[in-house]
Write a protein that holds these residues in place. Structure first.
Motif, PDB file in Angstrom:
ATOM      1  N   GLU A   1       3.218   6.336  -5.234  1.00 22.40           N
ATOM      2  CA  GLU A   1       3.181   6.583  -6.685  1.00 22.40           C
ATOM      3  C   GLU A   1       1.951   7.386  -7.134  1.00 22.40           C
ATOM      4  OE1 GLU A   1       3.514   2.665  -8.255  1.00 22.40           O
ATOM      5  OE2 GLU A   1       5.719   2.630  -8.037  1.00 22.40           O
ATOM      6  N   ALA A   2       0.935   7.400  -6.263  1.00 23.20           N
ATOM      7  CA  ALA A   2      -0.315   8.068  -6.674  1.00 23.20           C
ATOM      8  C   ALA A   2      -0.081   9.566  -6.825  1.00 23.20           C
ATOM      9  CB  ALA A   2      -1.393   7.826  -5.621  1.00 23.20           C
ATOM     10  N   ASP A   3      -0.626  10.132  -7.895  1.00 26.91           N
ATOM     11  CA  ASP A   3      -0.441  11.579  -8.010  1.00 26.91           C
ATOM     12  C   ASP A   3      -1.728  12.328  -8.334  1.00 26.91           C
ATOM     13  OD1 ASP A   3      -0.799  10.875 -10.568  1.00 26.91           O
ATOM     14  OD2 ASP A   3       1.161  11.573 -11.310  1.00 26.91           O
ATOM     15  N   GLY A   4      -2.844  11.782  -7.853  1.00 22.56           N
ATOM     16  CA  GLY A   4      -4.100  12.506  -8.063  1.00 22.56           C
ATOM     17  C   GLY A   4      -5.244  11.805  -7.372  1.00 22.56           C
ATOM     18  N   SER A   5      -6.360  12.498  -7.188  1.00 21.61           N
ATOM     19  CA  SER A   5      -7.493  11.903  -6.463  1.00 21.61           C
ATOM     20  C   SER A   5      -8.031  10.656  -7.158  1.00 21.61           C
ATOM     21  CB  SER A   5      -8.657  12.872  -6.321  1.00 21.61           C
ATOM     22  OG  SER A   5      -8.246  14.167  -6.406  1.00 21.61           O
ATOM     23  N   ASP A   6      -7.950  10.601  -8.482  1.00 18.93           N
ATOM     24  CA  ASP A   6      -8.468   9.426  -9.192  1.00 18.93           C
ATOM     25  C   ASP A   6      -7.698   8.181  -8.780  1.00 18.93           C
ATOM     26  OD1 ASP A   6     -10.053  11.177 -10.415  1.00 18.93           O
ATOM     27  OD2 ASP A   6      -9.051  11.090 -12.386  1.00 18.93           O
ATOM     28  N   GLN A   7      -6.373   8.374  -8.652  1.00 20.77           N
ATOM     29  CA  GLN A   7      -5.563   7.215  -8.287  1.00 20.77           C
ATOM     30  C   GLN A   7      -5.808   6.801  -6.840  1.00 20.77           C
ATOM     31  OE1 GLN A   7      -1.601   8.112  -9.566  1.00 20.77           O
ATOM     32  NE2 GLN A   7      -2.319   8.304 -11.699  1.00 20.77           N
ATOM     33  N   LEU A   8      -6.142   7.777  -5.987  1.00 20.14           N
ATOM     34  CA  LEU A   8      -6.466   7.436  -4.592  1.00 20.14           C
ATOM     35  C   LEU A   8      -7.716   6.568  -4.547  1.00 20.14           C
ATOM     36  CD1 LEU A   8      -5.938  10.682  -2.497  1.00 20.14           C
ATOM     37  CD2 LEU A   8      -4.404   8.705  -2.758  1.00 20.14           C
TER      38      LEU A   8
ATOM     39  N   PHE B   1       0.845  -1.214   0.000  1.00 16.82           N
ATOM     40  CA  PHE B   1       0.000   0.000   0.000  1.00 16.82           C
ATOM     41  C   PHE B   1       0.870   1.251   0.000  1.00 16.82           C
ATOM     42  CE2 PHE B   1      -1.993   3.471   2.342  1.00 16.82           C
ATOM     43  CZ  PHE B   1      -3.083   3.720   1.504  1.00 16.82           C
ATOM     44  N   ALA B   2       1.927   1.217   0.852  1.00 18.43           N
ATOM     45  CA  ALA B   2       2.794   2.402   0.953  1.00 18.43           C
ATOM     46  C   ALA B   2       3.434   2.724  -0.403  1.00 18.43           C
ATOM     47  CB  ALA B   2       3.867   2.174   2.018  1.00 18.43           C
TER      48      ALA B   2
ATOM     49  N   SER C   1      -5.910  11.472   4.417  1.00 19.68           N
ATOM     50  CA  SER C   1      -5.048  12.654   4.448  1.00 19.68           C
ATOM     51  C   SER C   1      -4.458  12.935   3.063  1.00 19.68           C
ATOM     52  CB  SER C   1      -3.976  12.544   5.536  1.00 19.68           C
ATOM     53  OG  SER C   1      -2.911  11.755   5.068  1.00 19.68           O
ATOM     54  N   ALA C   2      -4.176  11.837   2.286  1.00 15.41           N
ATOM     55  CA  ALA C   2      -3.677  12.087   0.921  1.00 15.41           C
ATOM     56  C   ALA C   2      -4.753  12.796   0.105  1.00 15.41           C
ATOM     57  CB  ALA C   2      -3.288  10.775   0.252  1.00 15.41           C
ATOM     58  N   LYS C   3      -5.989  12.402   0.368  1.00 21.66           N
ATOM     59  CA  LYS C   3      -7.094  13.004  -0.396  1.00 21.66           C
ATOM     60  C   LYS C   3      -7.177  14.512  -0.151  1.00 21.66           C
ATOM     61  CE  LYS C   3     -11.944  11.753  -0.869  1.00 21.66           C
ATOM     62  NZ  LYS C   3     -12.873  10.747  -0.320  1.00 21.66           N
ATOM     63  N   SER C   4      -7.078  14.897   1.151  1.00 22.93           N
ATOM     64  CA  SER C   4      -7.190  16.345   1.356  1.00 22.93           C
ATOM     65  C   SER C   4      -5.968  17.082   0.811  1.00 22.93           C
ATOM     66  CB  SER C   4      -7.496  16.724   2.804  1.00 22.93           C
ATOM     67  OG  SER C   4      -6.746  15.942   3.654  1.00 22.93           O
ATOM     68  N   ARG C   5      -4.809  16.408   0.822  1.00 28.59           N
ATOM     69  CA  ARG C   5      -3.621  17.048   0.252  1.00 28.59           C
ATOM     70  C   ARG C   5      -3.825  17.296  -1.255  1.00 28.59           C
ATOM     71  NH1 ARG C   5      -0.116  13.385   1.860  1.00 28.59           N
ATOM     72  NH2 ARG C   5       0.487  12.656  -0.221  1.00 28.59           N
TER      73      ARG C   5
END
Ligand code: DAH
Length: 347
Positions: free
Chosen positions: A21-28, A15-16, A77-81
């Motif tokens: 590698e994720a760089d956008g909300s779609d990937q989240l 997961f980490a 938290s990644a989502k709000s970032r």
């Protein structure tokens, strides 16, 4: 380390890596589905807890659930970032760089004939004249009869006329009817100029069915031909920007007596070029008709010809524009050619 701890640790690391590698909300969202969705990796691990021996279940369950909590929080938290970053990017896209040079708006300009009309009016206003206007649809009385042109008089043939279907109405063939309207309205003494559109059944390189004239009328006591000559010579010198020789030829107009035509020295060649295309080698340019107002016209304007007299003139503004701008075909003035018009009338 028992199996499940290893599995939990492996999934935590997987997961980490994916999160890094994720760089956008779609990937989240894709990550959420991959781990926590109905058929997600972690969901499946939780589902398979039931297959473990009963004593291992509590610990394994706690470990998987702990990972689930971690993943949920990390995603949150990644989502709000990302939301913040994306909002900033959007704001940047929509922002206006106020330091960029503008694309500008082209300036409009007066049509050359309108410009000339303003220039001519300015000169006469400077000589004490007021500006008057009248209707372009006239009646027979003002356009002809009041100007000493009775019905069936041959002088009507001087002007090819557009008659309207309603009897007695026509498109004015000259600005002279405004003389009569001004006298009836203001009485004597009077000084007016009347610029405007006029219409005749005429069309060739030097005639257009609609063209522009400026009429002038001065009524007072003891007016003489010397007065009109002085007035018009000041005008000619002003409009062409230098003193020009003038001459007067006797002529005929029903509304003036005596009647004259005024010529000025050719603005292009001053009479020095026998092949000049502007004056056709004559050295002179005819620029207006004029004369002393006929007593019958004063009477039509309810002015007493025993007490008052006056002078009048009429000139073609399109012709003045052609001379000023050196045009040899009148039609360019009416074709709406943007290149010609934006050049300020210079071809
Ligand atoms: N109305 C005449 C025409 O259109 C021009 C004219 C001549 C006007 C002499 C006048 C004048 O006022 O006195 O041809």
């Amino acid at each position: 380390m028992s199996d499940h701890r290893q599995d939990v640790q492996q999934m935590r690391e997987a997961f980490a890596v994916a999160l890094a590698e994720a760089d956008g909300s779609d990937q989240l969202e894709a990550l959420r589905v991959r781990f926590l969705g109905k058929k997600g990796e972690l969901t499946s691990a939780l589902k398979s807890l039931g297959r473990l021996p009963a004593e291992e279940r509590p610990e394994a369950g706690a470990a998987w659930n702990a990972l689930r909590g971690e993943i949920e929080r990390a995603l949150e938290s990644a989502k709000s970032r990302f939301r913040l970053l994306e909002a900033e990017a959007e704001e940047h896209r929509q922002s206006v760089d106020v330091t960029q040079p503008g694309c500008g708006r082209p300036y409009g300009a007066f049509h050359p004939v309108v410009q000339v009309m303003h220039d001519v009016v300015d000169i006469f206003v400077g000589l004490g004249f007021s500006v008057a206007s009248g209707p372009e649809i006239e009646d027979d009385f003002h356009n002809f009869e009041a100007l000493n042109i009775p019905p069936h008089h041959p002088a009507r043939d001087m002007q090819d006329t557009f008659y309207l279907e309603r009897k007695g109405l026509l498109l004015r063939t000259h600005t002279s009817p405004v003389q009569v309207r001004s006298m009836l309205r203001h009485g004597a003494p009077l000084r007016v100029v009347c610029p405007g559109k006029v219409y005749r059944r005429d069309s060739d390189p030097t005639h257009s069915p609609m063209f522009h004239q400026l009429e002038g009328l001065l009524v007072d006591e003891d007016v003489s031909v010397a007065d009109i000559k002085g007035c018009l010579e000041v005008f000619v010198n002003e409009i062409f920007g230098r003193p020009l020789k003038a001459r007067y030829r006797s002529s005929f107009f029903p509304f003036t007596e005596p009647s004259m035509e005024m010529d000025v020295e050719c603005v292009a060649c001053s009479g020095r070029d026998s092949s000049c295309r502007i004056c056709k080698g004559t050295g002179w340019l005819e620029i207006m008709g004029l004369g002393m107002v006929h007593p019958n016209v004063l009477r039509s304007g309810r002015i007493d010809p025993e007490r008052y007299n006056g002078f009048a003139w009429g000139m073609g503004l399109d012709r003045i524009a052609m001379l000023k701008y050196g045009l040899n075909d009148l039609r360019v003035l009416f074709q709406g050619d943007a290149a010609f018009l934006s050049s300020g009338g210079v071809l």
